[in-house]
Design a protein around this motif. Structure first.
Motif, PDB file in Angstrom:
ATOM      1  N   THR A 135      47.262  44.170  27.611  1.00 24.69           N
ATOM      2  CA  THR A 135      47.548  45.443  28.280  1.00 24.69           C
ATOM      3  C   THR A 135      46.349  46.006  29.039  1.00 24.69           C
ATOM      4  O   THR A 135      46.482  47.035  29.709  1.00 24.69           O
ATOM      5  CB  THR A 135      48.006  46.493  27.252  1.00 24.69           C
ATOM      6  OG1 THR A 135      46.902  46.873  26.415  1.00 24.69           O
ATOM      7  CG2 THR A 135      49.143  45.969  26.397  1.00 24.69           C
ATOM      8  N   ILE A 136      45.206  45.345  28.931  1.00 23.90           N
ATOM      9  CA  ILE A 136      43.968  45.879  29.509  1.00 23.90           C
ATOM     10  C   ILE A 136      43.473  44.957  30.620  1.00 23.90           C
ATOM     11  O   ILE A 136      43.312  43.746  30.403  1.00 23.90           O
ATOM     12  CB  ILE A 136      42.885  46.015  28.413  1.00 23.90           C
ATOM     13  CG1 ILE A 136      43.329  47.079  27.407  1.00 23.90           C
ATOM     14  CG2 ILE A 136      41.527  46.369  29.008  1.00 23.90           C
ATOM     15  CD1 ILE A 136      42.541  47.086  26.134  1.00 23.90           C
ATOM     16  N   PRO A 137      43.230  45.489  31.818  1.00 25.41           N
ATOM     17  CA  PRO A 137      42.743  44.642  32.921  1.00 25.41           C
ATOM     18  C   PRO A 137      41.396  44.000  32.571  1.00 25.41           C
ATOM     19  O   PRO A 137      40.442  44.685  32.202  1.00 25.41           O
ATOM     20  CB  PRO A 137      42.596  45.639  34.080  1.00 25.41           C
ATOM     21  CG  PRO A 137      43.513  46.770  33.736  1.00 25.41           C
ATOM     22  CD  PRO A 137      43.461  46.879  32.244  1.00 25.41           C
ATOM     23  N   HIS A 138      41.332  42.675  32.688  1.00 22.34           N
ATOM     24  CA  HIS A 138      40.101  41.935  32.417  1.00 22.34           C
ATOM     25  C   HIS A 138      39.464  41.391  33.695  1.00 22.34           C
ATOM     26  O   HIS A 138      38.336  40.893  33.645  1.00 22.34           O
ATOM     27  CB  HIS A 138      40.389  40.743  31.492  1.00 22.34           C
ATOM     28  CG  HIS A 138      40.554  41.087  30.051  1.00 22.34           C
ATOM     29  ND1 HIS A 138      41.503  41.987  29.585  1.00 22.34           N
ATOM     30  CD2 HIS A 138      39.884  40.650  28.951  1.00 22.34           C
ATOM     31  CE1 HIS A 138      41.416  42.067  28.254  1.00 22.34           C
ATOM     32  NE2 HIS A 138      40.450  41.275  27.857  1.00 22.34           N
ATOM     33  N   LYS A 141      35.714  41.606  34.749  1.00 27.67           N
ATOM     34  CA  LYS A 141      35.044  42.450  33.756  1.00 27.67           C
ATOM     35  C   LYS A 141      34.096  41.604  32.894  1.00 27.67           C
ATOM     36  O   LYS A 141      34.280  40.402  32.714  1.00 27.67           O
ATOM     37  CB  LYS A 141      36.078  43.124  32.839  1.00 27.67           C
ATOM     38  CG  LYS A 141      37.083  44.008  33.561  1.00 27.67           C
ATOM     39  CD  LYS A 141      36.431  45.268  34.093  1.00 27.67           C
ATOM     40  CE  LYS A 141      37.412  46.151  34.854  1.00 27.67           C
ATOM     41  NZ  LYS A 141      38.500  46.670  34.000  1.00 27.67           N
ATOM     42  N   LYS A 142      33.083  42.275  32.346  1.00 31.36           N
ATOM     43  CA  LYS A 142      32.184  41.658  31.372  1.00 31.36           C
ATOM     44  C   LYS A 142      32.660  42.034  29.977  1.00 31.36           C
ATOM     45  O   LYS A 142      32.951  43.202  29.703  1.00 31.36           O
ATOM     46  CB  LYS A 142      30.752  42.124  31.591  1.00 31.36           C
ATOM     47  CG  LYS A 142      30.148  41.635  32.899  1.00 31.36           C
ATOM     48  CD  LYS A 142      28.772  42.245  33.143  1.00 31.36           C
ATOM     49  CE  LYS A 142      27.788  41.832  32.070  1.00 31.36           C
ATOM     50  NZ  LYS A 142      26.434  42.373  32.330  1.00 31.36           N
ATOM     51  N   VAL A 143      32.729  41.037  29.085  1.00 29.13           N
ATOM     52  CA  VAL A 143      33.315  41.228  27.762  1.00 29.13           C
ATOM     53  C   VAL A 143      32.311  40.812  26.687  1.00 29.13           C
ATOM     54  O   VAL A 143      31.641  39.780  26.808  1.00 29.13           O
ATOM     55  CB  VAL A 143      34.608  40.400  27.607  1.00 29.13           C
ATOM     56  CG1 VAL A 143      35.195  40.569  26.202  1.00 29.13           C
ATOM     57  CG2 VAL A 143      35.628  40.807  28.677  1.00 29.13           C
ATOM     58  N   GLY A 151      36.462  31.780  18.608  1.00 26.05           N
ATOM     59  CA  GLY A 151      36.335  32.038  20.038  1.00 26.05           C
ATOM     60  C   GLY A 151      37.654  32.355  20.704  1.00 26.05           C
ATOM     61  O   GLY A 151      37.726  32.497  21.930  1.00 26.05           O
ATOM     62  N   ILE A 152      38.714  32.541  19.925  1.00 27.04           N
ATOM     63  CA  ILE A 152      40.042  32.714  20.498  1.00 27.04           C
ATOM     64  C   ILE A 152      40.135  33.946  21.397  1.00 27.04           C
ATOM     65  O   ILE A 152      40.761  33.906  22.461  1.00 27.04           O
ATOM     66  CB  ILE A 152      41.114  32.755  19.382  1.00 27.04           C
ATOM     67  CG1 ILE A 152      42.527  32.716  19.984  1.00 27.04           C
ATOM     68  CG2 ILE A 152      40.929  33.948  18.460  1.00 27.04           C
ATOM     69  CD1 ILE A 152      43.617  32.519  18.928  1.00 27.04           C
ATOM     70  N   ALA A 157      40.069  36.272  26.884  1.00 24.89           N
ATOM     71  CA  ALA A 157      39.440  37.180  27.856  1.00 24.89           C
ATOM     72  C   ALA A 157      39.171  36.462  29.176  1.00 24.89           C
ATOM     73  O   ALA A 157      39.449  37.005  30.261  1.00 24.89           O
ATOM     74  CB  ALA A 157      38.144  37.744  27.276  1.00 24.89           C
ATOM     75  N   GLU A 158      38.641  35.234  29.105  1.00 26.13           N
ATOM     76  CA  GLU A 158      38.400  34.503  30.352  1.00 26.13           C
ATOM     77  C   GLU A 158      39.706  34.153  31.047  1.00 26.13           C
ATOM     78  O   GLU A 158      39.816  34.258  32.275  1.00 26.13           O
ATOM     79  CB  GLU A 158      37.583  33.241  30.106  1.00 26.13           C
ATOM     80  CG  GLU A 158      37.349  32.477  31.403  1.00 26.13           C
ATOM     81  CD  GLU A 158      36.349  31.347  31.293  1.00 26.13           C
ATOM     82  OE1 GLU A 158      36.413  30.416  32.123  1.00 26.13           O
ATOM     83  OE2 GLU A 158      35.491  31.400  30.386  1.00 26.13           O
ATOM     84  N   LYS A 159      40.709  33.746  30.293  1.00 26.30           N
ATOM     85  CA  LYS A 159      41.990  33.409  30.899  1.00 26.30           C
ATOM     86  C   LYS A 159      42.627  34.623  31.573  1.00 26.30           C
ATOM     87  O   LYS A 159      43.404  34.488  32.519  1.00 26.30           O
ATOM     88  CB  LYS A 159      42.936  32.817  29.848  1.00 26.30           C
ATOM     89  CG  LYS A 159      42.552  31.400  29.406  1.00 26.30           C
ATOM     90  CD  LYS A 159      43.506  30.855  28.377  1.00 26.30           C
ATOM     91  CE  LYS A 159      43.149  29.431  27.976  1.00 26.30           C
ATOM     92  NZ  LYS A 159      43.420  28.451  29.050  1.00 26.30           N
TER      93      LYS A 159
END
Length: 274
Positions: A135-138, A141-143, A151-152, A157-159
């Motif tokens: 639900t959050i735009p990635h 973005k830096k995470v 690492g799931i 996040a990268e996907k």
């Protein structure tokens, strides 16, 4: 090399939090069973009293029985394969091992190496964080992924479009597993290291992820806030619905505002904004 096996009978809802707690005490391998968990630690690292004290703390919440025995090293990978099943999270995410058939009808397919690191998506805490991530735009973005486990969350996040993910864990097994999973998923924007939040290089992130446990979150949320850019998002889980008030109080004390919440089987995940 000899190992100590902890055979733990406990409500299955506690399995993932037990893996996190035991990892902090030096356990490096976990196999989920029908009635709980088997955990393994090198004999020279085993501290009987520390483990028993931790288990007694949780015995106040749920019935627990356990036993220890010394065993020779075995084929952990083979044991893990017997227990790992693919799962779907919502309609968009499919999590599988590399020996399962692909499911191209899902938007995001994540492959997890069949090892025993913490966080495969099966437990409510992990799946709820992933639901929040959807639900959050990635994009661009830096995470920051605190306690990455397998690492799931970093892979997702990268996907989802993150331009950079910093992931770390205190457990060497988890770091090795994450590196393997990064390669399996053809993700190249994740930097993973062994360590803690205290030695994380100072930077600002638009998204911070932390699926750990109540006590660590209560202690570390103020630290997470120092890594959050203006308007950044913090997604946390690893605690019960009954703990939300305490978690929220700490977050609000450092200027964070609760904006979303999910609950499953008494577990909770909360989203805060800076």
């Amino acid at each position: 090399m000899s190992y100590i096996e902890l055979s733990l009978q406990i409500d299955l809802d506690f399995n993932e939090i037990m893996m996190a707690e035991l990892a902090e005490l030096g356990f490096e391998t976990f196999v989920e069973t029908e009635d709980g968990l088997e955990a393994y630690i090198q004999e020279e690292l085993f501290e009987d009293l520390a483990v028993k004290n931790m288990l007694e703390t949780y015995a106040e919440r749920t019935p627990i029985s356990y036993a220890f025995k010394q065993i020779a090293k075995q084929n952990w990978n083979e044991e893990w394969e017997k227990n790992f099943q693919p799962i779907s999270i919502g309609n968009d995410i499919y999590v599988r091992a590399d020996f399962h058939e692909p499911q191209p009808n899902y938007l995001y397919e994540i492959i997890i190496t069949p090892k025993m690191s913490f966080g495969t998506g099966h437990h409510e805490t992990t799946s709820m964080v992933m639901e929040h991530q959807l639900t959050i735009p990635h994009q661009d973005k830096k995470v920051l992924d605190v306690g990455t486990g397998t690492g799931i969350l970093a892979v997702l996040a990268e996907k989802l479009g993150a331009k950079y993910v910093s992931a770390f864990d205190i457990d060497e097994w988890s770091v090795e597993n994450t590196i393997e999973n990064i390669a399996l998923n053809n993700t190249s924007k994740i930097a993973v290291r062994l360590g803690t939040i205290e030695d994380e290089p100072r930077d600002k992130y638009e998204i911070v992820l932390a699926n750990i446990n109540r006590n660590i979150l209560l202690q570390q949320i103020p630290s997470y806030a120092t890594f959050m850019a203006e308007g950044a998002t913090l997604i946390i889980s690893g605690f019960y619905e009954a703990d939300i008030a305490d978690i929220q109080a700490v977050a609000e004390s450092v200027g964070l505002k609760k904006v979303a919440q999910l609950s499953k089987n008494q577990w909770a995940s909360v989203v805060f904004k800076s």
